[in-house]
Design a protein around this motif. Structure first.
Motif, PDB file in Angstrom:
ATOM      1  N   PHE A   1       0.833  -1.216   0.000  1.00 56.66           N
ATOM      2  CA  PHE A   1       0.000   0.000   0.000  1.00 56.66           C
ATOM      3  C   PHE A   1       0.865   1.262   0.000  1.00 56.66           C
ATOM      4  O   PHE A   1       0.614   2.202  -0.761  1.00 56.66           O
TER       5      PHE A   1
ATOM      6  N   LYS B   1      -3.520   5.703  -4.160  1.00 53.42           N
ATOM      7  CA  LYS B   1      -3.974   5.700  -2.763  1.00 53.42           C
ATOM      8  C   LYS B   1      -5.285   6.481  -2.619  1.00 53.42           C
ATOM      9  O   LYS B   1      -6.194   6.071  -1.900  1.00 53.42           O
TER      10      LYS B   1
ATOM     11  N   TYR C   1      -8.800   5.068  -1.392  1.00 47.94           N
ATOM     12  CA  TYR C   1      -9.487   5.697  -0.259  1.00 47.94           C
ATOM     13  C   TYR C   1     -10.956   5.993  -0.604  1.00 47.94           C
ATOM     14  O   TYR C   1     -11.863   5.696   0.183  1.00 47.94           O
TER      15      TYR C   1
ATOM     16  N   TYR D   1     -12.881   2.798  -0.736  1.00 46.25           N
ATOM     17  CA  TYR D   1     -13.017   2.292   0.640  1.00 46.25           C
ATOM     18  C   TYR D   1     -14.167   3.015   1.348  1.00 46.25           C
ATOM     19  O   TYR D   1     -15.017   2.389   1.990  1.00 46.25           O
TER      20      TYR D   1
ATOM     21  N   ILE E   1      -7.519  -4.382   0.734  1.00 50.50           N
ATOM     22  CA  ILE E   1      -7.290  -3.138   1.478  1.00 50.50           C
ATOM     23  C   ILE E   1      -8.417  -2.926   2.486  1.00 50.50           C
ATOM     24  O   ILE E   1      -8.204  -2.425   3.580  1.00 50.50           O
TER      25      ILE E   1
ATOM     26  N   LEU F   1      -8.041   3.663   6.498  1.00 47.16           N
ATOM     27  CA  LEU F   1      -7.338   4.584   5.602  1.00 47.16           C
ATOM     28  C   LEU F   1      -7.582   6.018   6.074  1.00 47.16           C
ATOM     29  O   LEU F   1      -8.722   6.416   6.297  1.00 47.16           O
TER      30      LEU F   1
ATOM     31  N   VAL G   1      -2.188   9.100   1.694  1.00 49.38           N
ATOM     32  CA  VAL G   1      -3.159   8.352   2.494  1.00 49.38           C
ATOM     33  C   VAL G   1      -2.377   7.387   3.369  1.00 49.38           C
ATOM     34  O   VAL G   1      -1.568   6.599   2.869  1.00 49.38           O
ATOM     35  N   LYS G   2      -2.607   7.478   4.665  1.00 50.69           N
ATOM     36  CA  LYS G   2      -1.926   6.583   5.617  1.00 50.69           C
ATOM     37  C   LYS G   2      -2.802   5.370   5.858  1.00 50.69           C
ATOM     38  O   LYS G   2      -4.024   5.447   5.827  1.00 50.69           O
ATOM     39  N   ILE G   3      -2.146   4.253   6.114  1.00 51.24           N
ATOM     40  CA  ILE G   3      -2.919   3.065   6.478  1.00 51.24           C
ATOM     41  C   ILE G   3      -2.613   2.715   7.929  1.00 51.24           C
ATOM     42  O   ILE G   3      -1.470   2.735   8.358  1.00 51.24           O
TER      43      ILE G   3
END
Ligand code: ZN
Length: 687
Positions: free
Chosen positions: A57, A65, A69, A72, A382, A649, A661-663
């Motif tokens: 990711f 990303k 997102y 998601y 994801i 996310l 975008v952080k996971i």
């Protein structure tokens, strides 16, 4: 036919007898490095909750990303739909539990509170009060008085009272939660019953089975050429004696949630990777607007053609098995990225298919001169929502419309990181601790089992089934080997994998770090084939299922043939049986020998030899050993079902634009469910 989720056969045994662990999760929210990622989370009732990583990711481009997102978010906005589909009171119950968890002011250090939390976990896991697998109503272990106390000491403004007084609210909830005779089954297919009236899902209201069937038969008769999934996205209701559909679309039933889904899909469309993907998302938006099953077909056709982008997704009303009539699709969302690593590993093996064929133990005349490895695809999940979470499939084969599959193809993928998490857990499970033959075996399993199982599966599929030729004039195996064809074929594919698991070639082409990986597979295969798989067999029974038969056949044949050299030794320590491998090289040679023989049987269509092999080694069960295995398993308290906490996310914004975008990896199911409840409650509670 309709239920196209496939479970990779090798892993079915695991899913059904999934091991559990008493280990407590460390609540480290954002661990992401390989070594310290904790796959194991909550354990309650018959459920083990796990976590999964999303490798790759971080390496996606910002655009990818961002796209992931949006997809998601689009998925999560439909979460309420599945609760409502499963049960008309699903949202009422969930919101009540959420309100209590969020606002109860009483003592939380009493045993009843623990029981209440367990009930919440079970309901969240099942997306309702009916068990996710059996469909049976789950009853709480606390009593009605305690529940009344919970309601009275929670914030009334958070409870879904819908105008009711607290007293009437309690009265309404009581039978729904506590009475086992009220809505006992989610889907009831019992013979002789009206399957619509007997099922408590929310696809039909005041409609009998006959009325529903007549309604759809009539529709079908009016449009004989319509190939779309009629009735896929609607609730069938009878009002004032008239039957009609409440269609799930942007301005219909579930409108508030679908509006949000479309909002995020439009954003996703704006950053789509290419024209094919933009088109696909556009078609899905069309469907959510029109509510026409025909438009869902259009979307599916675009979706199967959309193969080049790294990010892919499933979103919509997909599987129909919650409906007794197999028409109504349950909402689900799966966002994924292509697993380049695993796909590369499979390609590497596939590319060497001819080498594997040339160097196998097959008789020369049974070797394929031009072998083509089968290419399988692997995705990395994801995020999953609705019908796909927390319990998840490990393989997907979509779309469900057969005619689309035939005319346009389908996507068939395995969910690589989900399988990895299962395997990781299995390697660490108390099952290996209990049945592993030595400390060395247990240590090796922890280190290498997960990869060894993936490799075994890859080779079984990619080169195993693709290997060998049938002699001229000999019919197909179905004709020659009849009811033994399946067992022998699976055994043959397993043997190809086993034979090469211990080959330096795999190290040389870079798919295996060392031969220890192969040994870990041998340890597990023998332990399972000789012993642990018996856990699923009832006392007195013998083996029926093809995969179980082939595994015992391979293991016990090698055990018997290697006896004179003590290749595999059966030892009993303190009343417990173990199978110890003394010589891995000789075991490999035995696997090679049996591979040659099973191929000969197939190539020559030698029914008698095939039958003899299966009946001698693959059917009869040592009943004493079976009793022992059952007893040892019981003490392990292994959970039969597993599911997952989802990654989170988090967009990083700068001047109203997403710059990254952080996971994150949450570690408590209940906390995640409360977070979702706060953020994604778009549907009202109906009275
Ligand atoms: Zn197979």
């Amino acid at each position: 036919m309709q239920m196209k989720y496939f479970l990779i056969l090798l892993s079915i045994s695991f899913l059904l007898t999934s091991p559990a662990c008493k280990q407590k999760a460390e609540h480290n929210e954002t661990t992401s490095s390989d070594s310290d990622f904790n796959y194991i989370a909550d354990r309650f009732s018959d459920i083990q909750v796990l976590r999964y990583k999303v490798p790759g990711f971080e390496d996606l481009s910002v655009d990818e990303k961002e796209l992931a997102y949006y997809l998601y978010e689009a998925g999560l906005c439909g979460r309420d739909i599945f609760y409502d589909q499963k049960y008309r009171h699903g949202l009422l119950i969930r919101k009540t539990l959420e309100a209590i968890l969020n606002s109860y002011t009483g003592d939380k250090h009493v045993p009843e509170w623990k029981l209440f939390e367990e009930y919440c976990n079970r309901v969240f896991f099942a997306n309702g009060i009916h068990h996710h697998y059996s469909g049976a109503k789950m009853l709480p272990a606390f009593n009605q008085e305690y529940f009344a106390n919970l309601v009275l000491n929670s914030d009334p403004s958070q409870l879904p009272l819908n105008g009711l007084s607290i007293a009437n609210f309690k009265q309404k909830l009581s039978p729904i939660i506590f009475d086992p005779t009220v809505d006992p089954k989610n889907v009831d297919l019992s013979d002789g019953k009206d399957v619509i009236l007997a099922s408590s899902n929310n696809f039909y209201r005041d409609v009998t089975q006959k009325e529903a069937e007549d309604y759809y038969n009539e529709l079908k008769a009016k449009n004989p050429d319509d190939k779309s999934q009629i009735g896929l996205n609607s609730q069938l209701v009878k009002m004032d004696g008239k039957i009609s559909e409440r269609v799930w679309k942007i301005d219909g039933m579930y409108g508030p949630a679908i509006t949000k889904i479309v909002y995020w899909l439009e954003k996703a469309q704006g950053v789509a990777k290419n024209e094919a993907q933009r088109n696909t998302i556009g078609k899905l938006i069309n469907f959510y607007r029109s509510g026409k099953p025909k438009d869902f077909d259009e979307y599916n056709i675009a979706w199967v053609k959309d193969t080049s982008a790294r990010i892919d997704f499933v979103n919509g009303f997909i599987e129909v098995y919650q409906d007794a009539l197999q028409k109504k699709g349950c909402f689900e969302s799966i966002v994924s990225l292509k697993d380049l690593e695993a796909t590369k590993r499979i390609k590497t093996i596939s590319k060497e298919a001819q080498w594997f064929e040339d160097n196998s133990t097959l008789m020369e005349e049974h070797k394929k001169k031009n072998v083509i490895g089968i290419t399988a695809k692997v995705i990395t999940v994801i995020g999953e929502v609705g019908d796909a979470a927390p319990a998840t499939p490990i393989g997907i084969n979509l779309p469900n419309s057969e005619w689309i599959g035939e005319d346009y193809g389908s996507k068939s993928v395995s969910l690589g990181n989900i399988v990895e998490a299962y395997n990781y857990y299995r390697a660490k499970s108390p099952m290996i601790e209990e049945f592993g033959a030595s400390q060395e075996v247990k240590d090796r399993s922890k280190k290498y089992y997960a990869l060894s199982d993936e490799l075994h599966t890859d080779m079984h599929e990619v080169i195993g089934h693709a290997s060998g030729i049938i002699n001229k004039g000999v019919g197909t195996t179905d004709q020659t080997l009849k009811n033994y064809a399946g067992v022998l074929e699976e055994g043959r594919a397993d043997l190809v994998a086993l034979y090469y698991c211990l080959d330096q070639k795999l190290v040389d082409i870079g798919v295996m770090p060392s031969l220890e990986t192969g040994k870990a597979q041998y340890d597990y295969y023998i332990m399972n084939g000789m012993m642990t798989q018996l856990q699923r067999i009832n006392p007195g029974d013998n083996l029926e299922q093809a995969h179980m038969r082939n595994r015992q056949m391979v293991a016990s044949w090698a055990f018997e043939k290697g006896a004179k050299d003590n290749v595999i030794e059966k030892v009993v320590r303190e009343g417990k049986t173990y199978f110890v491998i003394n010589d891995y090289t000789k075991l490999r040679a035995l696997f090679g020998e049996l591979l040659r023989e099973t191929q000969r049987i197939k190539s020559e269509g030698d029914f008698e030899a095939g039958k003899n092999l299966v009946e001698t080694y693959g059917v009869k069960v040592d009943q004493n050993l079976l009793q022992e295995v059952h007893k040892r398993y019981e003490n392990l308290k292994i959970a039969p079902y597993m599911g997952f906490i989802q990654p989170r996310l988090v967009p990083i914004m700068k001047e109203n634009k997403i710059v990254d975008v952080k996971i994150e990896y949450p570690s408590s199911l209940i906390e995640q469910m409360l977070e979702y409840g706060k953020k994604y409650s778009y549907l009202p509670v109906e009275n």
